[in-house]
Design a protein around this motif. Structure first.
Motif, short mmCIF file in Angstrom:
data_model
loop_
_atom_site.label_atom_id
_atom_site.label_comp_id
_atom_site.label_asym_id
_atom_site.label_seq_id
_atom_site.Cartn_x
_atom_site.Cartn_y
_atom_site.Cartn_z
N GLY A 20 -5.16 4.73 11.15
CA GLY A 20 -3.77 4.33 11.00
C GLY A 20 -3.36 4.14 9.55
N SER A 21 -2.14 3.63 9.38
CA SER A 21 -1.56 3.47 8.05
C SER A 21 -0.94 2.09 7.88
CB SER A 21 -0.46 4.51 7.82
OG SER A 21 -0.97 5.83 7.88
N LEU A 22 -0.89 1.64 6.66
CA LEU A 22 -0.19 0.42 6.28
C LEU A 22 0.43 0.65 4.90
CD1 LEU A 22 -2.60 -2.55 7.14
CD2 LEU A 22 -0.39 -2.09 8.23
N ARG A 23 1.53 -0.05 4.65
CA ARG A 23 2.10 -0.03 3.32
C ARG A 23 2.15 -1.46 2.80
NH1 ARG A 23 8.02 1.75 0.98
NH2 ARG A 23 8.63 -0.22 1.98
N LEU A 24 1.46 -1.69 1.71
CA LEU A 24 1.48 -3.00 1.07
C LEU A 24 2.56 -3.02 0.00
CD1 LEU A 24 -2.35 -3.63 0.55
CD2 LEU A 24 -0.93 -4.08 2.57
N SER A 25 3.16 -4.18 -0.17
CA SER A 25 4.16 -4.38 -1.21
C SER A 25 3.72 -5.48 -2.15
CB SER A 25 5.50 -4.77 -0.59
OG SER A 25 5.99 -3.77 0.28
N CYS A 26 4.10 -5.35 -3.40
CA CYS A 26 3.82 -6.36 -4.42
C CYS A 26 5.14 -6.64 -5.13
CB CYS A 26 2.77 -5.86 -5.39
SG CYS A 26 2.47 -6.93 -6.82
N MET A 85 -1.22 3.26 2.39
CA MET A 85 -2.61 3.49 2.77
C MET A 85 -2.65 4.26 4.07
SD MET A 85 -4.27 -0.22 1.80
CE MET A 85 -3.54 -1.06 3.20
N ASN A 86 -3.18 5.46 4.02
CA ASN A 86 -3.30 6.32 5.20
C ASN A 86 -4.76 6.55 5.55
OD1 ASN A 86 -0.47 6.62 5.15
ND2 ASN A 86 -0.61 8.42 3.82
N SER A 87 -5.00 7.04 6.74
CA SER A 87 -6.35 7.36 7.20
C SER A 87 -7.30 6.19 6.96
CB SER A 87 -6.87 8.61 6.48
OG SER A 87 -6.02 9.71 6.70
N LEU A 88 -6.87 5.03 7.36
CA LEU A 88 -7.66 3.82 7.11
C LEU A 88 -8.97 3.83 7.88
CD1 LEU A 88 -4.73 1.29 6.96
CD2 LEU A 88 -6.42 1.66 5.15
N LYS A 89 -9.98 3.26 7.24
CA LYS A 89 -11.31 3.18 7.83
C LYS A 89 -11.72 1.71 7.94
CE LYS A 89 -12.49 7.19 4.95
NZ LYS A 89 -13.42 7.67 3.89
N ALA A 90 -12.72 1.46 8.75
CA ALA A 90 -13.21 0.08 8.89
C ALA A 90 -13.65 -0.47 7.54
CB ALA A 90 -14.35 0.05 9.89
N ASP A 91 -14.18 0.39 6.69
CA ASP A 91 -14.64 -0.04 5.36
C ASP A 91 -13.50 -0.49 4.45
OD1 ASP A 91 -17.43 2.32 4.91
OD2 ASP A 91 -17.23 0.44 6.03
N ASP A 92 -12.27 -0.19 4.84
CA ASP A 92 -11.12 -0.62 4.04
C ASP A 92 -10.73 -2.07 4.33
OD1 ASP A 92 -9.74 2.63 4.58
OD2 ASP A 92 -10.66 1.89 2.72
N THR A 93 -11.39 -2.69 5.30
CA THR A 93 -11.10 -4.08 5.63
C THR A 93 -11.43 -4.98 4.44
OG1 THR A 93 -11.48 -3.76 8.00
CG2 THR A 93 -11.73 -6.00 7.13
N ALA A 94 -10.44 -5.74 4.00
CA ALA A 94 -10.60 -6.59 2.82
C ALA A 94 -9.32 -7.38 2.60
CB ALA A 94 -10.89 -5.74 1.58
N VAL A 95 -9.39 -8.31 1.66
CA VAL A 95 -8.18 -8.93 1.14
C VAL A 95 -7.71 -8.08 -0.04
CG1 VAL A 95 -7.13 -10.97 0.11
CG2 VAL A 95 -8.90 -11.22 1.87
#
Length: 121
Positions: free
Chosen positions: A16-22, A83-93
């Motif tokens: 899946g995908s997410l978009r983070l904002s700052c 962030m596209n094509s997310l993987k389990a390894d992308d889990t983080a703060v």
């Protein structure tokens, strides 16, 4: 006062995908470079990507090249991380950080509070 506030984290399935904002305030946005970092439990903080708000140049770490895209909206004083094509390894703060000047190289003095990204496999 320099302030950076992240948002957009959450729980997403692998692929899946997410978009983070700052969202930035308290400084002249165009004078800063903004970077995205992450820290997973038990691991060191990792620099992911950076954008220079003065010339738009970007950098990426190899592990996210082709999957993550950094962008900046100077009118909104906001930097995004798509962030596209997310993987389990992308889990983080995930954190955004700012450094004064046009370059992404060097230390970042201002940090946000972080947003949790969890990727389920």
């Amino acid at each position: 006062e320099v302030q950076l506030v992240e948002s957009g984290g959450g729980l997403v399935q692998a692929g899946g995908s997410l978009r983070l904002s700052c969202a930035a305030s308290g400084f002249t946005f165009a004078d800063y470079a903004i970077g995205w970092f992450r820290q997973a439990p038990g691991k060191e903080r990792e620099g992911l990507s950076c954008i220079s708000n003065s010339d738009g140049s970007t950098t990426y770490v190899d592990s996210v090249k082709g999957r993550f895209t950094i962008s900046s909206d100077n009118a909104k004083n906001t930097v995004y991380l798509q962030m596209n094509s997310l993987k389990a390894d992308d889990t983080a703060v995930y954190y955004c950080a700012g450094r004064r000047g046009p370059s992404c190289h060097g230390g970042f003095g201002s940090w946000g509070q972080g947003t949790q990204v969890t990727v389920s496999s």
